[in-house]
Design an enzyme around this catalytic site. Structure first.
Site, PDB file in Angstrom:
ATOM      1  N   THR A 105       0.782  -1.879  -0.127  1.00  0.00           N
ATOM      2  CA  THR A 105       0.132  -0.077  -0.265  1.00  0.00           C
ATOM      3  C   THR A 105       1.158   1.367   0.040  1.00  0.00           C
ATOM      4  O   THR A 105       0.034   2.561  -0.313  1.00  0.00           O
ATOM      5  CB  THR A 105      -1.015   0.586   1.394  1.00  0.00           C
ATOM      6  OG1 THR A 105      -2.401  -0.817   0.816  1.00  0.00           O
ATOM      7  CG2 THR A 105      -1.563   0.950   1.439  1.00  0.00           C
ATOM      8  N   SER A 144      -6.139  -0.989  -6.564  1.00  0.00           N
ATOM      9  CA  SER A 144      -5.979  -1.041  -5.404  1.00  0.00           C
ATOM     10  C   SER A 144      -4.792  -1.642  -5.409  1.00  0.00           C
ATOM     11  O   SER A 144      -4.693  -2.117  -6.347  1.00  0.00           O
ATOM     12  CB  SER A 144      -7.184  -2.476  -5.048  1.00  0.00           C
ATOM     13  OG  SER A 144      -7.124  -3.222  -3.346  1.00  0.00           O
ATOM     14  N   ASN A 146      -3.769  -4.446  -4.055  1.00  0.00           N
ATOM     15  CA  ASN A 146      -3.389  -5.741  -4.422  1.00  0.00           C
ATOM     16  C   ASN A 146      -3.992  -5.937  -5.831  1.00  0.00           C
ATOM     17  O   ASN A 146      -3.653  -7.122  -5.968  1.00  0.00           O
ATOM     18  CB  ASN A 146      -5.360  -5.929  -3.360  1.00  0.00           C
ATOM     19  CG  ASN A 146      -5.028  -5.890  -2.523  1.00  0.00           C
ATOM     20  OD1 ASN A 146      -3.829  -5.182  -1.380  1.00  0.00           O
ATOM     21  ND2 ASN A 146      -6.059  -6.394  -0.695  1.00  0.00           N
ATOM     22  N   THR A 191      36.560 -36.829 -12.752  1.00  0.00           N
ATOM     23  CA  THR A 191      35.932 -37.281 -12.082  1.00  0.00           C
ATOM     24  C   THR A 191      36.443 -37.195 -10.585  1.00  0.00           C
ATOM     25  O   THR A 191      37.168 -37.647 -10.302  1.00  0.00           O
ATOM     26  CB  THR A 191      35.021 -38.174 -12.483  1.00  0.00           C
ATOM     27  OG1 THR A 191      35.454 -39.283 -12.156  1.00  0.00           O
ATOM     28  CG2 THR A 191      34.467 -38.253 -14.269  1.00  0.00           C
ATOM     29  N   SER A 323      47.342 -10.879  -0.947  1.00  0.00           N
ATOM     30  CA  SER A 323      47.373 -10.905   0.243  1.00  0.00           C
ATOM     31  C   SER A 323      48.105  -9.629   1.187  1.00  0.00           C
ATOM     32  O   SER A 323      49.188  -9.148   0.103  1.00  0.00           O
ATOM     33  CB  SER A 323      48.737 -12.498   0.592  1.00  0.00           C
ATOM     34  OG  SER A 323      49.128 -11.877   1.808  1.00  0.00           O
ATOM     35  N   SER A 324      48.167  -8.893   2.194  1.00  0.00           N
ATOM     36  CA  SER A 324      48.708  -7.839   2.753  1.00  0.00           C
ATOM     37  C   SER A 324      49.772  -8.668   3.793  1.00  0.00           C
ATOM     38  O   SER A 324      50.873  -7.771   4.049  1.00  0.00           O
ATOM     39  CB  SER A 324      47.774  -7.623   4.141  1.00  0.00           C
ATOM     40  OG  SER A 324      47.770  -8.798   5.274  1.00  0.00           O
TER      41      SER A 324
END
Length: 471
Positions: A105, A144, A146, A191, A323-324
Protein backbone atom coordinates in the site's frame (compact mmCIF):
# COMPACT_ATOMS: atom_id res chain seq x y z
CA UNK A 1 20.74 29.54 12.24
CA UNK A 2 17.38 27.95 11.53
CA UNK A 3 16.37 27.70 7.88
CA UNK A 4 12.62 27.93 7.43
CA UNK A 5 11.22 25.15 5.24
CA UNK A 6 7.98 25.88 3.47
CA UNK A 7 5.41 23.19 4.16
CA UNK A 8 1.87 22.26 3.26
CA UNK A 9 -0.62 20.57 5.55
CA UNK A 10 -2.00 17.22 4.47
CA UNK A 11 -4.39 14.97 6.33
CA UNK A 12 -5.27 11.29 6.37
CA UNK A 13 -7.09 8.81 8.60
CA UNK A 14 -4.62 9.38 11.43
CA UNK A 15 -4.58 13.18 11.39
CA UNK A 16 -2.61 16.08 9.93
CA UNK A 17 1.05 16.36 9.02
CA UNK A 18 3.28 19.10 7.66
CA UNK A 19 4.87 18.03 4.39
CA UNK A 20 7.86 19.96 2.97
CA UNK A 21 6.51 21.76 -0.06
CA UNK A 22 9.29 20.55 -2.35
CA UNK A 23 8.12 16.95 -1.88
CA UNK A 24 5.90 15.56 -4.63
CA UNK A 25 4.84 12.70 -2.40
CA UNK A 26 2.30 13.24 0.33
CA UNK A 27 1.28 12.25 3.82
CA UNK A 28 0.92 8.48 3.31
CA UNK A 29 4.36 8.19 1.74
CA UNK A 30 5.74 10.40 4.51
CA UNK A 31 4.32 8.04 7.15
CA UNK A 32 5.84 5.05 5.33
CA UNK A 33 9.26 6.74 5.38
CA UNK A 34 8.88 7.25 9.13
CA UNK A 35 7.69 3.69 9.75
CA UNK A 36 9.97 1.63 7.54
CA UNK A 37 13.68 2.27 7.69
CA UNK A 38 14.82 -1.31 7.43
CA UNK A 39 16.90 -2.39 4.47
CA UNK A 40 18.49 0.80 3.11
CA UNK A 41 17.08 -0.34 -0.26
CA UNK A 42 14.64 2.28 -1.46
CA UNK A 43 12.05 2.18 -4.20
CA UNK A 44 14.03 4.80 -6.15
CA UNK A 45 16.84 2.26 -6.57
CA UNK A 46 14.55 0.21 -8.82
CA UNK A 47 13.58 2.52 -11.70
CA UNK A 48 12.10 -0.32 -13.75
CA UNK A 49 9.55 -0.95 -11.01
CA UNK A 50 8.70 2.75 -10.70
CA UNK A 51 8.15 2.96 -14.45
CA UNK A 52 5.98 -0.15 -14.33
CA UNK A 53 3.80 1.50 -11.69
CA UNK A 54 3.44 4.56 -13.93
CA UNK A 55 2.44 2.35 -16.88
CA UNK A 56 -0.30 0.69 -14.82
CA UNK A 57 -1.59 4.03 -13.57
CA UNK A 58 -1.63 5.39 -17.12
CA UNK A 59 -3.61 2.39 -18.37
CA UNK A 60 -6.13 2.63 -15.54
CA UNK A 61 -6.67 6.36 -16.11
CA UNK A 62 -7.27 5.75 -19.82
CA UNK A 63 -9.86 3.11 -18.99
CA UNK A 64 -11.64 5.43 -16.54
CA UNK A 65 -11.58 8.25 -19.10
CA UNK A 66 -13.16 6.01 -21.75
CA UNK A 67 -15.87 5.11 -19.23
CA UNK A 68 -16.48 8.84 -18.57
CA UNK A 69 -15.36 8.61 -14.94
CA UNK A 70 -12.40 10.94 -15.45
CA UNK A 71 -12.78 14.21 -17.32
CA UNK A 72 -10.38 15.25 -20.04
CA UNK A 73 -8.35 17.61 -17.83
CA UNK A 74 -7.75 15.06 -15.10
CA UNK A 75 -6.90 12.28 -17.54
CA UNK A 76 -4.47 14.53 -19.42
CA UNK A 77 -2.85 15.55 -16.15
CA UNK A 78 -2.40 11.93 -15.09
CA UNK A 79 -1.07 10.94 -18.51
CA UNK A 80 1.37 13.86 -18.42
CA UNK A 81 2.55 12.86 -14.94
CA UNK A 82 2.99 9.22 -15.95
CA UNK A 83 5.07 10.25 -18.95
CA UNK A 84 7.27 12.37 -16.71
CA UNK A 85 7.96 9.29 -14.62
CA UNK A 86 8.63 7.19 -17.73
CA UNK A 87 11.11 9.87 -18.81
CA UNK A 88 12.98 9.13 -15.56
CA UNK A 89 12.00 12.40 -13.92
CA UNK A 90 10.93 12.60 -10.29
CA UNK A 91 12.39 9.17 -9.44
CA UNK A 92 13.94 10.78 -6.38
CA UNK A 93 10.40 11.17 -5.03
CA UNK A 94 10.14 7.47 -4.24
CA UNK A 95 11.99 7.22 -0.90
CA UNK A 96 10.17 4.34 0.79
CA UNK A 97 11.91 1.16 1.88
CA UNK A 98 11.34 -1.88 -0.33
CA UNK A 99 10.63 -3.85 2.85
CA UNK A 100 7.34 -2.46 4.11
CA UNK A 101 4.22 -3.66 5.84
CA UNK A 102 0.80 -3.28 4.25
CA UNK A 103 1.10 -5.55 1.19
CA UNK A 104 2.51 -2.72 -0.94
CA UNK A 105 0.00 0.00 0.00
CA UNK A 106 2.84 2.41 0.75
CA UNK A 107 4.25 1.89 -2.74
CA UNK A 108 0.86 2.34 -4.37
CA UNK A 109 0.20 5.54 -2.44
CA UNK A 110 3.68 6.81 -3.22
CA UNK A 111 2.99 6.64 -6.98
CA UNK A 112 -0.57 7.98 -6.47
CA UNK A 113 0.66 11.03 -4.56
CA UNK A 114 3.57 11.80 -6.86
CA UNK A 115 1.39 11.56 -9.97
CA UNK A 116 -1.30 13.71 -8.35
CA UNK A 117 1.13 16.47 -7.44
CA UNK A 118 2.93 16.45 -10.78
CA UNK A 119 -0.51 16.59 -12.42
CA UNK A 120 -1.67 19.43 -10.16
CA UNK A 121 1.29 21.58 -11.10
CA UNK A 122 0.67 20.77 -14.75
CA UNK A 123 -2.92 22.00 -14.32
CA UNK A 124 -1.69 25.19 -12.63
CA UNK A 125 -2.49 24.26 -9.03
CA UNK A 126 -0.28 23.91 -5.97
CA UNK A 127 0.98 20.58 -4.69
CA UNK A 128 -1.45 19.18 -2.16
CA UNK A 129 -4.48 20.95 -3.63
CA UNK A 130 -6.16 17.59 -4.03
CA UNK A 131 -9.68 18.91 -4.66
CA UNK A 132 -8.58 19.32 -8.29
CA UNK A 133 -6.76 15.98 -8.65
CA UNK A 134 -6.89 13.49 -5.80
CA UNK A 135 -4.39 10.63 -5.22
CA UNK A 136 -7.13 8.20 -4.15
CA UNK A 137 -10.28 9.42 -5.88
CA UNK A 138 -8.70 10.15 -9.27
CA UNK A 139 -5.27 8.55 -9.69
CA UNK A 140 -6.31 5.37 -7.87
CA UNK A 141 -9.83 5.24 -9.33
CA UNK A 142 -11.16 1.69 -9.90
CA UNK A 143 -8.00 0.28 -8.34
CA UNK A 144 -6.61 -1.35 -5.24
CA UNK A 145 -3.05 -1.93 -4.15
CA UNK A 146 -3.93 -5.61 -4.40
CA UNK A 147 -4.29 -5.54 -8.18
CA UNK A 148 -2.06 -2.59 -9.13
CA UNK A 149 0.96 -3.66 -7.12
CA UNK A 150 1.32 -7.29 -8.38
CA UNK A 151 0.52 -6.17 -11.93
CA UNK A 152 3.30 -3.58 -11.79
CA UNK A 153 5.70 -6.12 -10.31
CA UNK A 154 5.02 -8.47 -13.21
CA UNK A 155 5.33 -6.01 -16.07
CA UNK A 156 8.43 -4.52 -14.50
CA UNK A 157 9.94 -7.99 -14.28
CA UNK A 158 9.23 -8.53 -17.98
CA UNK A 159 11.34 -5.46 -18.73
CA UNK A 160 14.02 -6.57 -16.28
CA UNK A 161 14.25 -9.99 -17.95
CA UNK A 162 14.53 -8.30 -21.35
CA UNK A 163 17.46 -6.29 -20.03
CA UNK A 164 19.06 -9.37 -18.46
CA UNK A 165 19.19 -11.00 -21.90
CA UNK A 166 22.13 -8.83 -23.01
CA UNK A 167 24.68 -9.72 -20.29
CA UNK A 168 23.39 -13.30 -20.30
CA UNK A 169 23.91 -13.74 -24.06
CA UNK A 170 27.23 -11.87 -24.00
CA UNK A 171 28.59 -14.21 -21.34
CA UNK A 172 27.47 -17.25 -23.33
CA UNK A 173 29.18 -15.93 -26.46
CA UNK A 174 32.36 -15.30 -24.49
CA UNK A 175 32.43 -18.95 -23.39
CA UNK A 176 31.78 -20.04 -26.98
CA UNK A 177 34.72 -17.99 -28.24
CA UNK A 178 36.99 -19.59 -25.65
CA UNK A 179 35.67 -22.99 -26.65
CA UNK A 180 36.79 -22.38 -30.21
CA UNK A 181 40.11 -20.91 -29.10
CA UNK A 182 40.87 -23.95 -26.95
CA UNK A 183 39.43 -26.56 -29.31
CA UNK A 184 42.75 -28.34 -29.97
CA UNK A 185 44.16 -28.27 -26.45
CA UNK A 186 44.02 -31.79 -25.01
CA UNK A 187 43.70 -32.10 -21.25
CA UNK A 188 42.50 -34.54 -18.63
CA UNK A 189 38.87 -34.60 -17.64
CA UNK A 190 38.27 -35.27 -13.98
CA UNK A 191 35.58 -36.97 -11.93
CA UNK A 192 35.52 -36.72 -8.14
CA UNK A 193 38.67 -34.58 -8.47
CA UNK A 194 40.55 -37.59 -9.85
CA UNK A 195 41.91 -38.06 -13.38
CA UNK A 196 39.28 -39.58 -15.62
CA UNK A 197 39.68 -39.52 -19.41
CA UNK A 198 40.99 -36.95 -21.88
CA UNK A 199 38.95 -34.11 -23.33
CA UNK A 200 39.78 -30.77 -24.87
CA UNK A 201 39.79 -27.53 -22.95
CA UNK A 202 37.46 -26.28 -25.67
CA UNK A 203 34.93 -28.97 -24.80
CA UNK A 204 35.04 -27.90 -21.18
CA UNK A 205 34.34 -24.26 -22.03
CA UNK A 206 31.75 -25.28 -24.61
CA UNK A 207 29.84 -27.09 -21.88
CA UNK A 208 29.78 -23.87 -19.84
CA UNK A 209 28.21 -22.07 -22.80
CA UNK A 210 25.67 -24.84 -23.37
CA UNK A 211 24.45 -25.04 -19.79
CA UNK A 212 23.93 -21.27 -19.63
CA UNK A 213 22.20 -21.21 -23.01
CA UNK A 214 19.75 -23.81 -21.71
CA UNK A 215 18.87 -21.51 -18.82
CA UNK A 216 18.50 -18.43 -21.00
CA UNK A 217 16.18 -20.36 -23.32
CA UNK A 218 14.00 -21.50 -20.43
CA UNK A 219 13.86 -18.01 -18.96
CA UNK A 220 12.65 -16.54 -22.25
CA UNK A 221 10.34 -19.42 -23.14
CA UNK A 222 8.54 -19.52 -19.81
CA UNK A 223 8.58 -16.25 -17.94
CA UNK A 224 7.41 -13.45 -20.27
CA UNK A 225 4.19 -15.32 -21.05
CA UNK A 226 3.63 -16.26 -17.41
CA UNK A 227 4.22 -12.71 -16.20
CA UNK A 228 1.93 -11.27 -18.89
CA UNK A 229 -1.13 -12.71 -17.12
CA UNK A 230 -2.23 -10.15 -14.51
CA UNK A 231 -5.02 -9.54 -12.00
CA UNK A 232 -5.62 -5.88 -12.92
CA UNK A 233 -9.29 -5.08 -12.42
CA UNK A 234 -9.69 -7.46 -9.52
CA UNK A 235 -9.27 -4.59 -7.02
CA UNK A 236 -9.29 -5.68 -3.37
CA UNK A 237 -9.62 -9.47 -3.48
CA UNK A 238 -10.39 -10.29 -7.11
CA UNK A 239 -14.14 -9.63 -7.16
CA UNK A 240 -13.70 -6.35 -9.07
CA UNK A 241 -15.60 -4.27 -6.52
CA UNK A 242 -15.82 -0.54 -7.45
CA UNK A 243 -15.22 -1.19 -11.15
CA UNK A 244 -17.54 -1.32 -14.13
CA UNK A 245 -17.95 -4.42 -16.28
CA UNK A 246 -15.87 -3.03 -19.16
CA UNK A 247 -13.16 -1.48 -17.01
CA UNK A 248 -10.88 -4.53 -16.76
CA UNK A 249 -10.93 -5.13 -20.51
CA UNK A 250 -10.19 -1.47 -21.27
CA UNK A 251 -7.42 -1.18 -18.68
CA UNK A 252 -5.63 -4.31 -19.90
CA UNK A 253 -5.98 -3.23 -23.53
CA UNK A 254 -4.39 0.11 -22.66
CA UNK A 255 -1.63 -1.59 -20.70
CA UNK A 256 -0.90 -3.89 -23.65
CA UNK A 257 -0.62 -0.85 -25.91
CA UNK A 258 1.71 0.92 -23.50
CA UNK A 259 3.86 -2.17 -23.07
CA UNK A 260 3.78 -3.05 -26.78
CA UNK A 261 3.16 -6.60 -25.60
CA UNK A 262 0.10 -8.79 -25.20
CA UNK A 263 -0.99 -8.49 -21.57
CA UNK A 264 -3.95 -10.68 -20.61
CA UNK A 265 -6.32 -11.01 -17.68
CA UNK A 266 -6.07 -13.96 -15.33
CA UNK A 267 -9.06 -16.31 -15.78
CA UNK A 268 -9.69 -16.37 -12.02
CA UNK A 269 -8.93 -13.01 -10.43
CA UNK A 270 -9.49 -14.24 -6.89
CA UNK A 271 -6.90 -16.97 -7.38
CA UNK A 272 -4.53 -14.57 -9.15
CA UNK A 273 -4.75 -11.99 -6.35
CA UNK A 274 -3.51 -14.40 -3.71
CA UNK A 275 -1.23 -16.71 -5.73
CA UNK A 276 2.51 -16.02 -5.97
CA UNK A 277 3.36 -19.05 -8.13
CA UNK A 278 4.77 -17.12 -11.10
CA UNK A 279 7.15 -15.25 -8.82
CA UNK A 280 8.33 -18.50 -7.24
CA UNK A 281 8.87 -19.96 -10.71
CA UNK A 282 10.97 -16.99 -11.83
CA UNK A 283 13.00 -17.08 -8.63
CA UNK A 284 13.68 -20.80 -9.08
CA UNK A 285 14.99 -20.18 -12.61
CA UNK A 286 17.26 -17.41 -11.32
CA UNK A 287 18.48 -19.74 -8.56
CA UNK A 288 19.14 -22.45 -11.13
CA UNK A 289 21.32 -20.09 -13.17
CA UNK A 290 23.09 -18.84 -10.06
CA UNK A 291 23.83 -22.42 -9.01
CA UNK A 292 25.35 -23.17 -12.41
CA UNK A 293 27.39 -19.97 -12.48
CA UNK A 294 28.77 -20.64 -9.02
CA UNK A 295 29.81 -24.13 -10.13
CA UNK A 296 31.52 -22.65 -13.20
CA UNK A 297 33.33 -20.12 -11.01
CA UNK A 298 34.49 -22.97 -8.77
CA UNK A 299 35.76 -24.88 -11.80
CA UNK A 300 37.77 -21.89 -13.01
CA UNK A 301 39.28 -21.46 -9.57
CA UNK A 302 40.32 -25.13 -9.56
CA UNK A 303 41.67 -25.08 -13.12
CA UNK A 304 43.79 -22.03 -12.32
CA UNK A 305 44.85 -23.25 -8.89
CA UNK A 306 48.47 -23.18 -7.80
CA UNK A 307 49.71 -21.90 -10.06
CA UNK A 308 52.88 -23.95 -9.53
CA UNK A 309 51.50 -26.51 -7.12
CA UNK A 310 47.96 -26.83 -8.41
CA UNK A 311 46.13 -27.88 -11.58
CA UNK A 312 47.34 -24.76 -13.42
CA UNK A 313 45.68 -25.53 -16.75
CA UNK A 314 44.46 -21.97 -17.29
CA UNK A 315 45.67 -18.50 -16.38
CA UNK A 316 43.26 -15.95 -14.94
CA UNK A 317 44.13 -12.31 -15.54
CA UNK A 318 45.56 -10.85 -12.31
CA UNK A 319 43.16 -8.24 -10.97
CA UNK A 320 44.67 -7.17 -7.66
CA UNK A 321 47.31 -8.21 -5.12
CA UNK A 322 46.08 -11.20 -3.18
CA UNK A 323 47.58 -10.80 0.25
CA UNK A 324 48.65 -8.25 2.81
CA UNK A 325 51.44 -10.55 4.02
CA UNK A 326 52.38 -12.90 1.15
CA UNK A 327 54.27 -11.06 -1.61
CA UNK A 328 53.44 -12.13 -5.16
CA UNK A 329 50.17 -13.87 -4.27
CA UNK A 330 47.26 -13.26 -6.63
CA UNK A 331 43.78 -14.54 -5.86
CA UNK A 332 40.93 -15.44 -8.27
CA UNK A 333 38.86 -12.51 -7.01
CA UNK A 334 36.44 -12.30 -9.95
CA UNK A 335 35.26 -15.94 -9.75
CA UNK A 336 35.06 -15.50 -5.98
CA UNK A 337 32.87 -12.41 -6.39
CA UNK A 338 30.69 -14.40 -8.78
CA UNK A 339 30.31 -17.07 -6.09
CA UNK A 340 29.19 -14.46 -3.57
CA UNK A 341 26.65 -12.93 -5.95
CA UNK A 342 25.26 -16.38 -6.66
CA UNK A 343 24.94 -17.17 -2.96
CA UNK A 344 22.90 -13.99 -2.50
CA UNK A 345 20.56 -14.94 -5.36
CA UNK A 346 20.14 -18.43 -3.90
CA UNK A 347 19.39 -16.89 -0.50
CA UNK A 348 16.87 -14.54 -2.12
CA UNK A 349 15.06 -17.56 -3.52
CA UNK A 350 14.53 -18.90 -0.01
CA UNK A 351 13.17 -15.53 1.13
CA UNK A 352 10.80 -15.44 -1.87
CA UNK A 353 9.66 -18.99 -1.21
CA UNK A 354 8.91 -18.28 2.44
CA UNK A 355 7.10 -15.03 1.56
CA UNK A 356 5.00 -16.80 -1.08
CA UNK A 357 4.04 -19.54 1.38
CA UNK A 358 3.03 -16.97 3.98
CA UNK A 359 -0.01 -15.74 2.04
CA UNK A 360 -3.26 -15.96 3.98
CA UNK A 361 -6.76 -16.29 2.59
CA UNK A 362 -7.38 -13.78 -0.26
CA UNK A 363 -4.08 -11.85 -0.16
CA UNK A 364 -0.37 -12.25 0.32
CA UNK A 365 0.83 -9.41 2.53
CA UNK A 366 4.47 -10.39 1.95
CA UNK A 367 4.55 -9.25 -1.69
CA UNK A 368 6.93 -6.34 -0.99
CA UNK A 369 9.69 -8.77 -0.03
CA UNK A 370 8.99 -10.85 -3.15
CA UNK A 371 9.22 -7.77 -5.36
CA UNK A 372 12.38 -6.54 -3.65
CA UNK A 373 14.22 -9.84 -3.87
CA UNK A 374 13.23 -10.60 -7.46
CA UNK A 375 14.36 -7.21 -8.72
CA UNK A 376 17.52 -7.45 -6.62
CA UNK A 377 18.33 -10.92 -7.96
CA UNK A 378 17.90 -9.92 -11.60
CA UNK A 379 19.94 -6.76 -11.13
CA UNK A 380 22.70 -8.59 -9.26
CA UNK A 381 22.78 -11.43 -11.77
CA UNK A 382 23.13 -9.05 -14.71
CA UNK A 383 25.94 -7.09 -13.06
CA UNK A 384 27.75 -10.26 -11.99
CA UNK A 385 27.53 -11.74 -15.50
CA UNK A 386 28.95 -8.55 -17.00
CA UNK A 387 31.81 -8.55 -14.48
CA UNK A 388 32.49 -12.26 -15.07
CA UNK A 389 32.60 -11.84 -18.84
CA UNK A 390 34.80 -8.75 -19.06
CA UNK A 391 37.09 -9.25 -16.07
CA UNK A 392 37.53 -13.02 -16.21
CA UNK A 393 36.34 -15.09 -19.17
CA UNK A 394 37.53 -12.88 -22.02
CA UNK A 395 41.08 -12.73 -20.64
CA UNK A 396 41.55 -16.42 -19.75
CA UNK A 397 44.62 -18.02 -21.32
CA UNK A 398 45.36 -21.72 -21.63
CA UNK A 399 48.49 -23.42 -20.31
CA UNK A 400 48.58 -25.79 -23.29
CA UNK A 401 51.93 -27.39 -22.54
CA UNK A 402 50.98 -28.22 -18.98
CA UNK A 403 47.63 -29.62 -20.16
CA UNK A 404 49.48 -31.99 -22.53
CA UNK A 405 51.95 -33.01 -19.84
CA UNK A 406 49.07 -33.91 -17.55
CA UNK A 407 47.59 -36.10 -20.27
CA UNK A 408 50.90 -37.80 -21.03
CA UNK A 409 51.56 -38.52 -17.37
CA UNK A 410 48.04 -39.56 -16.48
CA UNK A 411 46.98 -43.13 -15.94
CA UNK A 412 43.54 -42.06 -17.11
CA UNK A 413 44.50 -42.48 -20.76
CA UNK A 414 44.54 -46.23 -20.17
CA UNK A 415 40.74 -46.14 -20.65
CA UNK A 416 41.26 -45.29 -24.31
CA UNK A 417 43.39 -48.46 -24.69
CA UNK A 418 40.85 -50.75 -23.06
CA UNK A 419 39.16 -51.73 -26.38
CA UNK A 420 42.58 -52.86 -27.71
CA UNK A 421 44.14 -54.55 -24.68
CA UNK A 422 41.15 -55.65 -22.59
CA UNK A 423 40.24 -54.77 -19.03
CA UNK A 424 42.64 -57.22 -17.31
CA UNK A 425 45.70 -56.03 -19.20
CA UNK A 426 44.91 -52.34 -18.86
CA UNK A 427 44.27 -52.78 -15.13
CA UNK A 428 47.68 -54.45 -14.77
CA UNK A 429 49.39 -51.65 -16.72
CA UNK A 430 47.63 -48.99 -14.64
CA UNK A 431 48.71 -50.67 -11.40
CA UNK A 432 52.29 -50.97 -12.66
CA UNK A 433 52.34 -47.32 -13.68
CA UNK A 434 51.20 -46.35 -10.20
CA UNK A 435 53.85 -48.49 -8.54
CA UNK A 436 56.79 -47.51 -10.74
CA UNK A 437 55.94 -43.93 -11.64
CA UNK A 438 56.42 -44.71 -15.32
CA UNK A 439 53.94 -43.49 -17.91
CA UNK A 440 51.30 -45.78 -19.35
CA UNK A 441 52.64 -45.27 -22.86
CA UNK A 442 56.20 -46.11 -21.82
CA UNK A 443 55.07 -49.38 -20.24
CA UNK A 444 53.02 -50.40 -23.29
CA UNK A 445 55.94 -49.70 -25.58
CA UNK A 446 58.33 -51.57 -23.29
CA UNK A 447 56.10 -54.66 -23.40
CA UNK A 448 55.46 -54.19 -27.13
CA UNK A 449 51.72 -54.53 -26.55
CA UNK A 450 50.69 -52.21 -29.39
CA UNK A 451 52.41 -50.87 -32.48
CA UNK A 452 53.51 -47.25 -32.71
CA UNK A 453 50.93 -46.72 -35.45
CA UNK A 454 48.02 -47.93 -33.30
CA UNK A 455 49.25 -45.90 -30.32
CA UNK A 456 49.50 -42.78 -32.46
CA UNK A 457 45.99 -43.36 -33.76
CA UNK A 458 44.57 -43.94 -30.28
CA UNK A 459 46.33 -40.86 -28.86
CA UNK A 460 45.20 -38.54 -31.68
CA UNK A 461 43.14 -35.67 -30.25
CA UNK A 462 40.03 -36.41 -32.30
CA UNK A 463 40.02 -40.08 -31.29
CA UNK A 464 40.55 -39.29 -27.62
CA UNK A 465 37.64 -36.91 -27.17
CA UNK A 466 34.76 -38.37 -29.16
CA UNK A 467 33.37 -41.77 -30.25
CA UNK A 468 35.25 -43.60 -33.00
CA UNK A 469 33.65 -44.84 -36.18
CA UNK A 470 34.96 -48.35 -35.45
CA UNK A 471 37.48 -50.14 -33.23
Amino acid sequence: MNIKINTRTEKDLLGNKEIPDNFYYGIQTFRAVENFNLSNNKLNQFPIFINALAMVKSACAQANFKLNHLDDNKNNAIQYACQQILDYKYHDQFPIDMIQGGAGTSTNMNINEVLANIGLEHLGYAKGDYQYLHPNNDVNMSQSTNDVYPTAIKIGLITAIDQLNTPFENLIQSFKRKSEEFSNILKMGRTQLQDAVPMTLGQEFGAFATTLQNDLNKLNQIMPDALSVVNLGGTAIGTGINTEVKYRELAIASLSEIMQRNISSAPDLIEATSDMGDFVLLSSLLKRTATKLSKIANDLRLLSSGPRTGINEIYLEPRQPGSSIMPGKVNPVIPEAMNLACYQIIANDLAITLAAEAGQLQLNAMEPLIAFKLYESIDLLGKAMKMFQHKCIETIRANAEHCQENVDNSIGIITALNPYLGYETTTRIAKLANETGQSVLALIKAENLLSDQILADVMAVNNMVKPKQSV
